[in-house]
Design an enzyme around this catalytic site. Structure first.
Site, mmCIF file in Angstrom:
data_model
loop_
_atom_site.group_PDB
_atom_site.id
_atom_site.type_symbol
_atom_site.label_atom_id
_atom_site.label_comp_id
_atom_site.label_asym_id
_atom_site.label_seq_id
_atom_site.Cartn_x
_atom_site.Cartn_y
_atom_site.Cartn_z
ATOM 1 N N GLY A 11 0.790 -1.226 0.000
ATOM 2 C CA GLY A 11 0.000 0.000 0.000
ATOM 3 C C GLY A 11 0.818 1.270 0.000
ATOM 4 N N ASN A 13 1.532 3.072 -2.604
ATOM 5 C CA ASN A 13 0.806 4.017 -3.477
ATOM 6 C C ASN A 13 -0.412 4.575 -2.746
ATOM 7 O OD1 ASN A 13 1.822 4.368 -6.407
ATOM 8 N ND2 ASN A 13 2.184 2.223 -5.956
ATOM 9 N N ARG A 90 -5.171 -8.390 -8.972
ATOM 10 C CA ARG A 90 -6.199 -9.230 -9.590
ATOM 11 C C ARG A 90 -6.597 -8.601 -10.926
ATOM 12 N NH1 ARG A 90 -7.035 -14.007 -6.625
ATOM 13 N NH2 ARG A 90 -6.508 -13.528 -4.470
ATOM 14 N N ILE A 91 -6.909 -9.458 -11.898
ATOM 15 C CA ILE A 91 -7.475 -8.963 -13.158
ATOM 16 C C ILE A 91 -8.971 -8.834 -12.954
ATOM 17 C CG2 ILE A 91 -7.796 -9.451 -15.611
ATOM 18 C CD1 ILE A 91 -4.915 -8.991 -14.834
ATOM 19 N N LEU A 92 -9.527 -7.679 -13.246
ATOM 20 C CA LEU A 92 -10.960 -7.456 -13.040
ATOM 21 C C LEU A 92 -11.708 -7.801 -14.327
ATOM 22 C CD1 LEU A 92 -10.480 -4.165 -11.070
ATOM 23 C CD2 LEU A 92 -11.533 -6.262 -10.177
ATOM 24 N N ASN A 106 -5.408 2.645 -12.994
ATOM 25 C CA ASN A 106 -4.440 1.655 -12.537
ATOM 26 C C ASN A 106 -3.035 2.205 -12.733
ATOM 27 O OD1 ASN A 106 -3.538 -0.939 -11.578
ATOM 28 N ND2 ASN A 106 -2.982 -1.441 -13.695
ATOM 29 N N HIS A 108 0.946 0.887 -13.375
ATOM 30 C CA HIS A 108 1.727 -0.288 -13.768
ATOM 31 C C HIS A 108 3.205 0.094 -13.776
ATOM 32 C CE1 HIS A 108 2.603 -4.111 -15.631
ATOM 33 N NE2 HIS A 108 3.374 -3.475 -16.506
ATOM 34 N N ASP A 144 -3.881 -4.274 -18.493
ATOM 35 C CA ASP A 144 -2.871 -3.206 -18.640
ATOM 36 C C ASP A 144 -2.965 -2.540 -20.014
ATOM 37 O OD1 ASP A 144 -0.462 -5.287 -16.889
ATOM 38 O OD2 ASP A 144 -1.884 -3.812 -16.119
ATOM 39 N N GLU A 173 6.339 6.448 -9.030
ATOM 40 C CA GLU A 173 4.927 6.059 -8.861
ATOM 41 C C GLU A 173 4.243 7.007 -7.867
ATOM 42 O OE1 GLU A 173 4.038 1.929 -8.142
ATOM 43 O OE2 GLU A 173 5.937 1.346 -9.048
HETATM 44 C C1 GRF Z 1 3.949 -1.220 -7.279
HETATM 45 O O1 GRF Z 1 5.096 -1.460 -8.066
HETATM 46 C C2 GRF Z 1 2.804 -0.910 -8.204
HETATM 47 O O2 GRF Z 1 3.198 -0.299 -9.403
HETATM 48 C C3 GRF Z 1 2.263 -2.259 -8.522
HETATM 49 O O3 GRF Z 1 2.295 -2.925 -7.276
HETATM 50 C C4 GRF Z 1 3.511 -2.520 -6.597
HETATM 51 C C5 GRF Z 1 3.233 -2.369 -5.127
HETATM 52 O O4 GRF Z 1 2.522 -1.211 -4.913
HETATM 53 N N1 GRF Z 1 0.941 -2.155 -9.062
HETATM 54 P P1 GRF Z 1 2.131 -0.727 -3.413
HETATM 55 O O5 GRF Z 1 3.425 -0.485 -2.667
HETATM 56 O O6 GRF Z 1 1.334 -1.842 -2.775
HETATM 57 O O7 GRF Z 1 1.344 0.523 -3.633
#
Ligand code: GRF
Length: 200
Positions: A11, A13, A90-92, A106, A108, A144, A173
């Site tokens: 978490g 991000n 997960r792919i939605l 999202n 990536h 993606d 990010e």
């Molecule tokens: C990050 O590299 C993000 O780009 C990818 O998952 C990784 C972990 O993200 N989607 P976070 O630290 O859980 O936000």
């Protein structure tokens, strides 16, 4: 507008988005944080920030449809109008994407369309590219593959490991995701087919 954040793990991000809401950069609250797995740091981060948070445990759902219906129910219960996938692994399905059409973002950790999928840093190092980075995009029914909102590039060093590359990309990010969410909420994004124009 209200933001719903979906996470699967650390978490970081989510944390940068929480900070951007608290600073006023992002002009809408996070209404709820959902994870697909229990006991992950993302839930603790939400708790500490006083944000309602729930685990919709994929393992306790009989199938993907039930899992996604629970996610949609929780998001609607909390009045969510923008869904932010942040380290959500997960792919939605089209069911979920249609439930929030045009309202799912999202992040990536690669420069799409290169290196989609769950192992971007590994694939980047194996391929031997000299530049990598991060992409924030709208989620469509592919993986993606939705229209790209923002990207940022980082150098790949000769002695990089997945961890050193991931750490360098993560710094970007944490800047680019709050910015993309801010632009979306301020109606600065104009989607024209595959192209997303940023209005001045
Ligand atoms: C990050 O590299 C993000 O780009 C990818 O998952 C990784 C972990 O993200 N989607 P976070 O630290 O859980 O936000």
């Amino acid at each position: 507008e209200k933001i719903g954040v979906l996470c699967s793990g650390r978490g970081t991000n989510l944390q940068s988005i929480i900070a951007a809401v608290e600073s006023g950069q992002i002009p809408a609250p996070i209404g709820v944080v959902l994870t697909d797995k229990p006991d992950v740091m993302a839930l603790e981060r939400a708790e500490k920030a006083g944000i309602p948070n729930f685990c919709v445990n994929r393992k306790e759902c009989s199938d993907k449809q039930e899992f996604e219906e629970k996610l949609v129910e929780k998001l609607r219960e909390h009045g969510v109008t923008l869904v932010v996938l942040a380290g959500f692994m997960r792919i939605l399905s089209p069911y979920f994407v249609r439930a929030f059409k045009g309202r799912i973002l999202n992040i990536h950790p690669a420069l799409l369309p290169s290196f989609p999928g769950a192992h971007a840093h590994r694939d980047v190092l194996e391929y031997g590219v000299k530049v990598s980075g991060v992409t924030v995009h709208f989620v469509d029914e592919g993986m993606d593959s939705g229209p790209i909102i923002l990207q940022a590039a980082v150098p790949v060093e000769d002695d990089d490991t997945e961890d050193t590359l991931a750490a360098r990309v993560l710094v970007e990010e944490h800047k680019i995701y709050p910015r993309a969410i801010e632009l979306y909420l301020k109606n600065k994004l104009k989607v024209e087919g595959r192209m997303v124009r940023i209005l001045k």
